[in-house]
Design a protein around this motif. Structure first.
Motif, PDB file in Angstrom:
ATOM      1  N   GLU A 121      65.037  11.688  39.651  1.00 31.87           N
ATOM      2  CA  GLU A 121      64.689  11.179  40.968  1.00 31.87           C
ATOM      3  C   GLU A 121      63.713  10.014  40.883  1.00 31.87           C
ATOM      4  OE1 GLU A 121      63.942  14.000  39.545  1.00 31.87           O
ATOM      5  OE2 GLU A 121      62.231  15.055  40.460  1.00 31.87           O
ATOM      6  N   SER A 184      74.559  15.566  47.168  1.00 33.68           N
ATOM      7  CA  SER A 184      73.301  16.231  46.817  1.00 33.68           C
ATOM      8  C   SER A 184      72.111  15.381  47.249  1.00 33.68           C
ATOM      9  CB  SER A 184      73.188  16.440  45.302  1.00 33.68           C
ATOM     10  OG  SER A 184      74.117  17.397  44.875  1.00 33.68           O
ATOM     11  N   HIS A 185      72.256  14.082  47.097  1.00 38.89           N
ATOM     12  CA  HIS A 185      71.170  13.198  47.512  1.00 38.89           C
ATOM     13  C   HIS A 185      71.025  13.188  49.032  1.00 38.89           C
ATOM     14  CE1 HIS A 185      71.406  12.027  43.330  1.00 38.89           C
ATOM     15  NE2 HIS A 185      70.203  11.495  43.476  1.00 38.89           N
ATOM     16  N   THR A 187      71.795  15.575  51.131  1.00 38.94           N
ATOM     17  CA  THR A 187      71.201  16.826  51.621  1.00 38.94           C
ATOM     18  C   THR A 187      69.699  16.851  51.334  1.00 38.94           C
ATOM     19  OG1 THR A 187      71.700  18.067  49.592  1.00 38.94           O
ATOM     20  CG2 THR A 187      73.329  18.166  51.345  1.00 38.94           C
ATOM     21  N   SER A 188      69.297  16.304  50.203  1.00 40.90           N
ATOM     22  CA  SER A 188      67.866  16.257  49.904  1.00 40.90           C
ATOM     23  C   SER A 188      67.119  15.327  50.859  1.00 40.90           C
ATOM     24  CB  SER A 188      67.624  15.774  48.469  1.00 40.90           C
ATOM     25  OG  SER A 188      67.634  16.857  47.584  1.00 40.90           O
ATOM     26  N   SER A 215      63.150  22.298  44.164  1.00 38.96           N
ATOM     27  CA  SER A 215      64.364  21.878  43.468  1.00 38.96           C
ATOM     28  C   SER A 215      65.399  21.304  44.429  1.00 38.96           C
ATOM     29  CB  SER A 215      64.934  23.007  42.616  1.00 38.96           C
ATOM     30  OG  SER A 215      65.659  23.908  43.406  1.00 38.96           O
ATOM     31  N   THR A 216      65.448  21.817  45.662  1.00 36.41           N
ATOM     32  CA  THR A 216      66.445  21.268  46.596  1.00 36.41           C
ATOM     33  C   THR A 216      66.001  19.933  47.189  1.00 36.41           C
ATOM     34  OG1 THR A 216      65.571  22.827  48.219  1.00 36.41           O
ATOM     35  CG2 THR A 216      67.714  23.331  47.301  1.00 36.41           C
TER      36      THR A 216
ATOM     37  N   SER B 184      66.189  25.828  52.536  1.00 38.48           N
ATOM     38  CA  SER B 184      66.643  25.384  51.205  1.00 38.48           C
ATOM     39  C   SER B 184      67.816  26.227  50.739  1.00 38.48           C
ATOM     40  CB  SER B 184      65.530  25.514  50.163  1.00 38.48           C
ATOM     41  OG  SER B 184      64.504  24.595  50.425  1.00 38.48           O
ATOM     42  N   THR B 187      70.982  25.246  52.818  1.00 39.54           N
ATOM     43  CA  THR B 187      71.604  23.986  52.398  1.00 39.54           C
ATOM     44  C   THR B 187      72.337  24.173  51.071  1.00 39.54           C
ATOM     45  OG1 THR B 187      69.594  23.175  51.291  1.00 39.54           O
ATOM     46  CG2 THR B 187      69.904  22.536  53.570  1.00 39.54           C
ATOM     47  N   SER B 188      71.774  24.980  50.183  1.00 39.93           N
ATOM     48  CA  SER B 188      72.458  25.240  48.909  1.00 39.93           C
ATOM     49  C   SER B 188      73.754  26.019  49.114  1.00 39.93           C
ATOM     50  CB  SER B 188      71.559  26.030  47.962  1.00 39.93           C
ATOM     51  OG  SER B 188      70.749  25.174  47.215  1.00 39.93           O
ATOM     52  N   SER B 215      70.430  21.078  40.535  1.00 37.64           N
ATOM     53  CA  SER B 215      69.163  21.500  41.132  1.00 37.64           C
ATOM     54  C   SER B 215      69.295  21.749  42.636  1.00 37.64           C
ATOM     55  CB  SER B 215      68.032  20.514  40.811  1.00 37.64           C
ATOM     56  OG  SER B 215      68.070  19.405  41.652  1.00 37.64           O
ATOM     57  N   THR B 216      70.170  20.981  43.309  1.00 37.21           N
ATOM     58  CA  THR B 216      70.305  21.224  44.752  1.00 37.21           C
ATOM     59  C   THR B 216      71.177  22.436  45.064  1.00 37.21           C
ATOM     60  OG1 THR B 216      71.950  19.453  44.747  1.00 37.21           O
ATOM     61  CG2 THR B 216      69.828  18.929  45.709  1.00 37.21           C
TER      62      THR B 216
END
Lengths: 279, 279
Positions: A121, A184-185, A187-188, A215-216, B184, B187-188, B215-216
């Motif tokens: 990241e 994934s990006h 959602t983060s 981590s999420t 979290s 979303t996962s 990780s996500t």
């Protein structure tokens, strides 16, 4: 054999660090317009010298492009115009647009579309780490369109990075990366925005942040300069996966809203199948 | 002083492992209805003996509840009915409902509402690890309602686990955990469902899964038996945060859909502020 790396950040800097740890002869030149990145890259010993793109094309057998994907789209045609026997390796995260753009270029064969499935990241030269690529996957896209000697040189570098190779066409690549990386990006980013929004009114919310949250949400530290162009270049696939993801979240929402906990349990159990795939 | 742990999985088992590594005298008893978990817990040496809840109440000064939150809601009233000077520590992830339920119980003072902000995506006795709690936060909820001697005993265990303490009321706790933990997981789960859905039709999609994806999505390996009751018990807060999260995702979606990349860049940059909070 000299190598020129265009864009000395996480991706380019980590290639340089790894090559310097092998018995790579030759020089590593950096092409970098950000002055503080230039200084940092020299200080950290990532590159031997900062030179212009023109000089890199004159002095290097291999040019590796690790700038954001919109910059690659802008740069590549003019680079290919000047190429003779050099090898141009594009390490960007999206491929369909760029491949369409240079499809009929006279020097198409000197170009390698590659995408290392590795990253963190963090960004900039300080983010470079020597083992970023070890045991990760390098995806070659439409490799059959590259000259054999050019591909061999690129693949030699992939070997030095200790990566495994995978071959795909552009559509496959851009769709798969949308599903396993780009979403994934997103959602983060959205998770960070959600929580930051609440923190405004609630203050101490982050006292409780545990490892699950970290981590999420860690990808939300990723650079907007790098990621905005990725979403732009891979717009169609990204919209598709984002719509599916919102649909799945909405399904979880309605199970909770309607107090259908049996249905919720089933969905969670179904999601557990991801165990098959990730360690 | 003997301790009875009701539910020997990740949470309970990790407490046992840590206590056994300190100079804790006394016995650690397990109360566990799952037979394979009973065997595993004995094999792994997490507990000295498996006994019934009745026997645990007779032989232990401290009872720690680490079963899913709906089981705690069912068990706690009958446990409190039988309590004399024992200390009952509830380690569940939601607190408002359970606190309302036993608010006026004669033995309310013997009850400690605590929530260790620690965990992994794994479950069952094999998931127990000795340093799960080290340097993590233990949240005490409405601690002023517990008897002082009971609180001191519970806090002594928290100290043995090498945790920091934080104090909150129930509403705060359930709202904050919805934002930094429960969402979290949702979303996962949704991310896993999204990608598994696509994999059905596309096959090799996971060849590309890199560290960002892992990780996500790793929380999607979490147990549905543990998490369904959490979403049930914290329904109102979870729905609120899920709605906000869907709103943020929809905002990212419309920026990409409308090709407003300047707006997208701004949102990503805003999300980067999470750097202030997580390492």
């Amino acid at each position: 054999m000299n190598i020129g790396i265009v864009g000395i950040g996480l991706i380019g800097g980590s290639i340089a660090l790894r090559l310097k740890a092998t018995d790579f002869k030759g020089k590593i030149f950096g092409v970098e317009k950000n002055e503080s990145h230039q200084k940092k890259a020299l200080q950290l010993g990532l590159v031997d010298e900062i030179i212009s793109l023109q000089d890199a094309l004159a002095q290097c057998k291999v040019i590796i492009l690790t700038v954001p994907v919109d910059a690659i789209v802008n740069l590549l045609p003019e680079i290919l115009d000047q190429v003779t026997d050099q090898v141009i390796i594009d390490m960007g995260s999206t491929k369909t647009n760029i491949l369409n753009l240079i499809e009929n270029h006279t020097n198409r064969g000197r170009y390698i579309a590659a995408h290392p499935m590795a990253g963190t990241e963090y960004s900039g030269p300080e983010a470079a780490i020597p083992n970023l690529y070890k045991d990760k996957v390098m995806v070659y896209v439409d490799a059959f369109r590259s000259d054999e000697d050019a591909f061999e040189i690129a693949d030699g570098i992939t070997e030095q990075l200790e990566m495994k190779s995978v071959f795909m066409n552009a559509d496959e690549h851009d769709m798969h990366t949308a599903y396993v990386s780009h979403i994934s990006h997103l959602t983060s980013f959205a998770l960070a925005l959600t929580v930051l929004e609440k923190e405004k009114s609630q203050g101490r919310i982050f006292e409780l942040a545990g490892s699950g949250f970290e981590s999420t949400v860690r990808l939300a530290k990723s650079s907007p300069d790098m990621w905005t162009p990725i979403f732009k270049q891979n717009r169609t696939n990204v919209l598709e996966v984002l719509e599916e993801h919102i649909k799945q979240l909405t399904m979880l929402h309605s199970k909770i809203k309607e107090e259908d906990y049996e249905g919720l349990h089933k969905l969670i159990k179904k999601s557990n199948k991801i165990k098959r795939i990730i360690k």
